[in-house]
Design an enzyme around this catalytic site. Structure first.
Site, mmCIF file in Angstrom:
data_model
loop_
_atom_site.group_PDB
_atom_site.id
_atom_site.type_symbol
_atom_site.label_atom_id
_atom_site.label_comp_id
_atom_site.label_asym_id
_atom_site.label_seq_id
_atom_site.Cartn_x
_atom_site.Cartn_y
_atom_site.Cartn_z
ATOM 1 C CG ASN A 44 -1.885 -1.112 1.247
ATOM 2 O OD1 ASN A 44 -2.347 -1.540 0.191
ATOM 3 N ND2 ASN A 44 -2.201 -1.606 2.423
ATOM 4 C CD GLU A 176 -13.628 1.036 0.999
ATOM 5 O OE1 GLU A 176 -12.701 0.898 0.196
ATOM 6 O OE2 GLU A 176 -14.138 0.096 1.617
ATOM 7 C CB SER A 180 -10.274 -2.233 -0.207
ATOM 8 O OG SER A 180 -10.530 -1.305 0.777
ATOM 9 C CG ASP A 206 -12.109 4.763 4.510
ATOM 10 O OD1 ASP A 206 -11.030 5.252 4.126
ATOM 11 O OD2 ASP A 206 -12.172 3.738 5.209
ATOM 12 C CG HIS A 209 -7.496 2.130 -0.908
ATOM 13 N ND1 HIS A 209 -6.442 1.307 -0.605
ATOM 14 C CD2 HIS A 209 -8.581 1.577 -0.308
ATOM 15 C CE1 HIS A 209 -6.864 0.292 0.126
ATOM 16 N NE2 HIS A 209 -8.160 0.438 0.329
ATOM 17 C CE LYS A 240 -4.699 0.750 3.225
ATOM 18 N NZ LYS A 240 -6.028 0.802 3.816
HETATM 19 C C1 LIG Z 1 -6.603 0.126 5.046
HETATM 20 C C2 LIG Z 1 -7.989 0.619 5.226
HETATM 21 C C3 LIG Z 1 -8.479 0.994 6.468
HETATM 22 C C4 LIG Z 1 -7.706 0.750 7.731
HETATM 23 O O1 LIG Z 1 -6.779 1.726 7.935
HETATM 24 P P1 LIG Z 1 -5.600 1.437 8.967
HETATM 25 O O2 LIG Z 1 -5.018 2.766 9.216
HETATM 26 O O3 LIG Z 1 -4.681 0.482 8.291
HETATM 27 O O4 LIG Z 1 -6.235 0.832 10.184
HETATM 28 C C5 LIG Z 1 -9.719 1.586 6.534
HETATM 29 N N1 LIG Z 1 -10.466 1.756 5.437
HETATM 30 C C6 LIG Z 1 -10.052 1.344 4.226
HETATM 31 C C7 LIG Z 1 -10.933 1.552 3.049
HETATM 32 C C8 LIG Z 1 -8.814 0.744 4.091
HETATM 33 O O5 LIG Z 1 -8.409 0.321 2.916
#
Ligand SMILES: *Cc1c(COP(=O)(O)O)cnc(C)c1O
Length: 384
Positions: A44, A176, A180, A206, A209, A240
């Protein structure tokens, strides 16, 4: 007599779905495992910053025994609130041009903490079918009712909003920005328009990514679409592209104050070490200048998608996360093995992370990968 746990493990093994922790060594862009050196295509580290030694060197020069603080020793609400947290929050709030930013220990803490804090039995959560497990867990911990809408189906979402907005105190849409596992994108413009059709609808996005990767200054898809301030809870993570650890939520000042008072994954955990916050700050300040890396990443993403499409794979979306859906778990594992033999470290993503029958190789490109490497990778692709 075999215990049920043992039986379950055996079943996972039979279905080629048993997981284990891989033993591997990192060397810059490569990983070494089982005596094999491979280019890491499962990372990532989207901008290639985690494997950039000179960046770490520059940062190390800023450290002294007084500011190298490997623990905060407490929650921020007690004695853990070192100045670096507020400084990073202000920096991000200025960059995003939002009222407030709250730092959290991880994306998982953010997504499992915010939704339970702001929801009650009079709340309806409308969540995309493919949202990350951390949001699912946040929804489960909340007392809200939840309906999952078909992935990116804005027509169904509009119908659900129309049908339910009168029956609840508030509705929260959860999505998102870049997904992911499929690497496709939410339609943020439509989501914002739908949200503004009602006065009791909030939008939660969220950008795990997308932070660092998208937008002119790397602030995410919301920056790209010009809708940062239309999103009530804008979550980004640092684990990431930002090559660090932690997360943030951008919101109104009032929501931030509310979260500080109600969010259990903020209140009841030790804040991240100040040294990590300082490193995140160091990286975040540099993100706006990294558009060259973002362009390169977009370019090699297009190359790989095109090659997969030419080989007969269906490959929606246009991000740097590119699924090659093989189907059965055992065939996916075989394909991963073939690619690993050719020097590309890819892993098979299997149920329960993805639905049954859609096991896949998930290419996760980083700006450290070259065009030549994409050409070498795609020269030997097997048809589905
Ligand atoms: C990786 C991820 C998370 C988790 O984030 P961390 O900081 O690794 O706990 C949350 N939401 C999405 C969409 C992710 O891909």
């Amino acid at each position: 007599m075999t215990s049920s746990i043992e039986k379950e493990l055996q079943a996972l093994h039979r279905q080629s779905n048993l997981r284990s922790l891989p033993a591997l060594t990192h060397d810059g862009r490569d990983v070494i495992t089982g005596g094999r050196r491979m280019l890491n295509l499962s990372s990532n580290d989207y901008l290639g910053l985690a494997c950039d030694r000179s960046l770490r060197e520059t940062f190390l020069h800023t450290l002294t025994p007084d500011n190298f603080l490997p623990t905060s020793s407490s929650s921020r609400l007690l004695t853990g609130n070192y100045a670096v947290y507020g400084e990073l929050e202000e920096c991000l709030a200025r960059m995003l041009d939002v009222e407030a930013v709250l730092l959290l220990n991880s994306g998982y803490h953010a997504n499992t903490g915010i939704l339970p804090a702001v929801s009650d039995a009079q709340t309806l959560i409308l969540a995309d079918k493919l949202v990350h497990a951390s949001m699912i867990d946040g929804i489960r911990l909340s007392t809200a009712r939840c309906i999952r809408y078909r992935h990116n189906d804005m027509t169904q979402l509009e119908r659900l909003l129309n049908e339910h907005h009168n029956q609840y105190r508030q509705i929260i849409i959860v999505t998102e920005s870049i997904f992911s596992m499929d690497g496709d994108e939410a339609d943020l413009s439509t989501l914002v328009r739908l949200k503004h059709d009602y006065d009791n609808v909030l939008l939660y996005v969220d950008e795990a990514h997308a932070f660092g990767v998208r937008g002119a200054r790397g602030l995410g898809c919301a920056e790209e679409k010009g809708c940062i301030r239309d999103i009530d809870f804008l979550v980004g993570t640092f684990g990431k592209a930002a090559a660090s650890v932690g997360a943030y939520v951008a919101s109104s000042r009032m929501l931030k104050e509310y979260l500080i008072n109600r969010m259990r994954t903020l209140i009841f955990t030790t804040a991240l070490p100040p040294i990590n916050i300082a490193w995140t700050h160091f990286i975040v300040q540099r993100l706006p200048d990294m558009s060259g890396k973002r362009k390169h990443l977009a370019n090699i993403g297009r190359m790989l998608r095109q090659a997969l499409a030419d080989a007969g794979y269906v490959c929606p979306g246009n991000s740097h996360i590119i699924p090659m859906v093989v189907g059965a778990s055992n065939r996916t594992l075989q394909q991963a093995e073939v690619l690993q033999q050719q020097g590309f470290y890819v892993s098979a993503v299997r149920p329960p992370t993805v639905p049954e029958g859609t096991s896949r190789i998930r290419f996760s490109l980083t700006a450290a990968v070259t065009e030549e490497e994409i050409q070498r990778l795609t020269a030997k692709l097997e048809a589905p």
